[in-house]
Motif scaffolding. Structure first.
Motif, PDB file in Angstrom:
ATOM      1  N   TYR A  61       5.977  13.729   2.698  1.00  0.00           N
ATOM      2  CA  TYR A  61       6.963  13.320   1.693  1.00  0.00           C
ATOM      3  C   TYR A  61       8.321  14.007   1.898  1.00  0.00           C
ATOM      4  CZ  TYR A  61       4.580  17.545   0.197  1.00  0.00           C
ATOM      5  OH  TYR A  61       3.985  18.783   0.193  1.00  0.00           O
ATOM      6  N   THR A  63      10.881  13.620   3.710  1.00  0.00           N
ATOM      7  CA  THR A  63      11.654  12.776   4.615  1.00  0.00           C
ATOM      8  C   THR A  63      13.145  13.116   4.621  1.00  0.00           C
ATOM      9  OG1 THR A  63      11.739  11.122   2.852  1.00  0.00           O
ATOM     10  CG2 THR A  63      10.039  10.852   4.535  1.00  0.00           C
ATOM     11  N   GLU A  64      13.658  13.673   3.534  1.00  0.00           N
ATOM     12  CA  GLU A  64      15.076  14.062   3.542  1.00  0.00           C
ATOM     13  C   GLU A  64      15.298  15.263   4.446  1.00  0.00           C
ATOM     14  OE1 GLU A  64      16.870  14.559  -0.244  1.00  0.00           O
ATOM     15  OE2 GLU A  64      16.322  12.556  -0.960  1.00  0.00           O
ATOM     16  N   PRO A  67      14.007  13.739   8.725  1.00  0.00           N
ATOM     17  CA  PRO A  67      14.191  12.282   8.764  1.00  0.00           C
ATOM     18  C   PRO A  67      13.254  11.558   9.717  1.00  0.00           C
ATOM     19  CG  PRO A  67      16.309  13.421   8.817  1.00  0.00           C
ATOM     20  CD  PRO A  67      15.258  14.474   8.984  1.00  0.00           C
ATOM     21  N   ALA A  70      10.293   9.570   8.202  1.00  0.00           N
ATOM     22  CA  ALA A  70      10.515   8.204   7.727  1.00  0.00           C
ATOM     23  C   ALA A  70      10.415   7.216   8.880  1.00  0.00           C
ATOM     24  CB  ALA A  70      11.870   8.094   7.033  1.00  0.00           C
ATOM     25  N   GLU A  72       8.667   7.621  11.590  1.00  0.00           N
ATOM     26  CA  GLU A  72       7.250   7.522  11.942  1.00  0.00           C
ATOM     27  C   GLU A  72       6.512   6.575  11.001  1.00  0.00           C
ATOM     28  OE1 GLU A  72       4.985  11.133  13.454  1.00  0.00           O
ATOM     29  OE2 GLU A  72       6.652  12.061  12.379  1.00  0.00           O
ATOM     30  N   GLN A  73       6.799   6.677   9.715  1.00  0.00           N
ATOM     31  CA  GLN A  73       6.109   5.813   8.762  1.00  0.00           C
ATOM     32  C   GLN A  73       6.488   4.353   8.957  1.00  0.00           C
ATOM     33  OE1 GLN A  73       5.368   7.406   4.688  1.00  0.00           O
ATOM     34  NE2 GLN A  73       6.549   9.170   5.384  1.00  0.00           N
ATOM     35  N   THR A  74       7.731   4.103   9.334  1.00  0.00           N
ATOM     36  CA  THR A  74       8.125   2.732   9.642  1.00  0.00           C
ATOM     37  C   THR A  74       7.353   2.213  10.850  1.00  0.00           C
ATOM     38  OG1 THR A  74      10.344   3.043   8.729  1.00  0.00           O
ATOM     39  CG2 THR A  74      10.058   1.244  10.304  1.00  0.00           C
ATOM     40  N   ARG A  77       3.788   1.575   9.789  1.00  0.00           N
ATOM     41  CA  ARG A  77       3.628   0.390   8.937  1.00  0.00           C
ATOM     42  C   ARG A  77       3.559  -0.876   9.793  1.00  0.00           C
ATOM     43  NH1 ARG A  77       7.643   1.125   6.119  1.00  0.00           N
ATOM     44  NH2 ARG A  77       9.143  -0.406   6.900  1.00  0.00           N
ATOM     45  N   LEU A  95       0.670  10.463   6.906  1.00  0.00           N
ATOM     46  CA  LEU A  95       1.730   9.533   7.270  1.00  0.00           C
ATOM     47  C   LEU A  95       1.211   8.095   7.300  1.00  0.00           C
ATOM     48  CD1 LEU A  95       3.485  11.617  10.055  1.00  0.00           C
ATOM     49  CD2 LEU A  95       4.497  10.957   7.870  1.00  0.00           C
ATOM     50  N   ALA A  99       2.710   5.267   5.029  1.00  0.00           N
ATOM     51  CA  ALA A  99       3.229   4.044   5.639  1.00  0.00           C
ATOM     52  C   ALA A  99       2.726   2.804   4.932  1.00  0.00           C
ATOM     53  CB  ALA A  99       2.839   4.003   7.118  1.00  0.00           C
TER      54      ALA A  99
END
Length: 238
Positions: A61, A63-64, A67, A70, A72-74, A77, A95, A99
């Motif tokens: 969580y 991700t800020e 970065p 985020a 990786e989760q994309t 997904r 993750l 995702a």
């Protein structure tokens, strides 16, 4: 024909461990990506025959602050939606859950050490059954909600989601069966310092007790890991 395995790595000390030889024996050429320095967004999410997402000290969580998580989760997904073979270990499992839109969050306890995970009924019919009665390395304080499409395969005394599968193409484990003796010693050494401010110091965990448990349990975990991941790889869709 050689297959490709893309390894998403967050820390050089948290590497494939005993999974590496299993992948090589099953005909995979390994491409290790340091996600902290390489552009994850530039990677084709479905190209590799297998993606393995390893552990890390950060939370899924964050991700800020990180970065690349985020990105990786994309990637995950798109990959999971395409039902392409994917394996997640600890942070990698978190993750994967993230995702798929599930909440990943701080747990109530931090688990460090060799602990038992209990296969569910579904887990007893899966490669995770090899970990039944075998203490495995836990090193986490985060957890996640089980994805809707997933089947829970294992739980522990502290956390209900220790392993899950999605169909026959995705597997995620919250624990660390990949940890070799050398990795474990490095993690234990890194967890203590002269100032008493290391992770083990913070949680009042005796490093010598961890080393004693390694002597007792590691060999069995190595065998279970090899058996479980070999079986899973052999069962992947062609």
């Amino acid at each position: 024909m050689t297959r490709t395995a893309l390894i998403l790595q967050h820390d050089p000390s948290i590497h494939l461990g005993n999974i590496g030889p299993v992948l090589t024996e099953h005909g995979y050429a390994l491409r290790v990506v340091d996600v902290t320095t390489e552009d994850v967004a530039a990677i084709d999410p479905t190209e590799a025959d297998l993606v393995v997402v390893l552990g890390g000290e950060m939370g899924a969580y964050q991700t800020e602050q990180y970065p690349f998580l985020a990105a990786e989760q994309t990637l995950l997904r798109f990959r999971l939606e395409a039902e392409r073979p994917t394996l997640g270990v600890c942070l990698g499992a978190q993750l994967m859950a993230g995702a798929l839109g599930e909440r990943v969050y701080k747990g109530d306890t931090t688990q460090i050490g060799f602990r038992r995970v209990e296969p569910t009924e579904a887990g007893a019919a899966s490669p995770i059954r090899h970990f039944a009665g075998v203490p495995v390395v836990e090193w986490h304080g985060d957890t996640f909600e089980l994805p809707e499409r997933a089947t829970r395969l294992a739980e522990s005394s502290d956390y209900s989601n220790e392993a899950f599968a999605i169909g026959d193409f995705a597997l995620a484990v919250q624990f660390h069966p990949e940890v070799t003796d050398e990795m474990h010693e490095e993690w234990v050494a890194d967890g203590t310092n002269l100032q008493g401010t290391g992770e083990l110091d913070e949680h009042a965990i005796d490093p010598e007790a961890l080393r004693e448990d390694r002597e007792l349990y590691s060999a069995r975990m190595q065998e279970a890991s090899r058996a479980a991941f070999s079986e899973w790889l052999e069962g992947l869709p062609a």
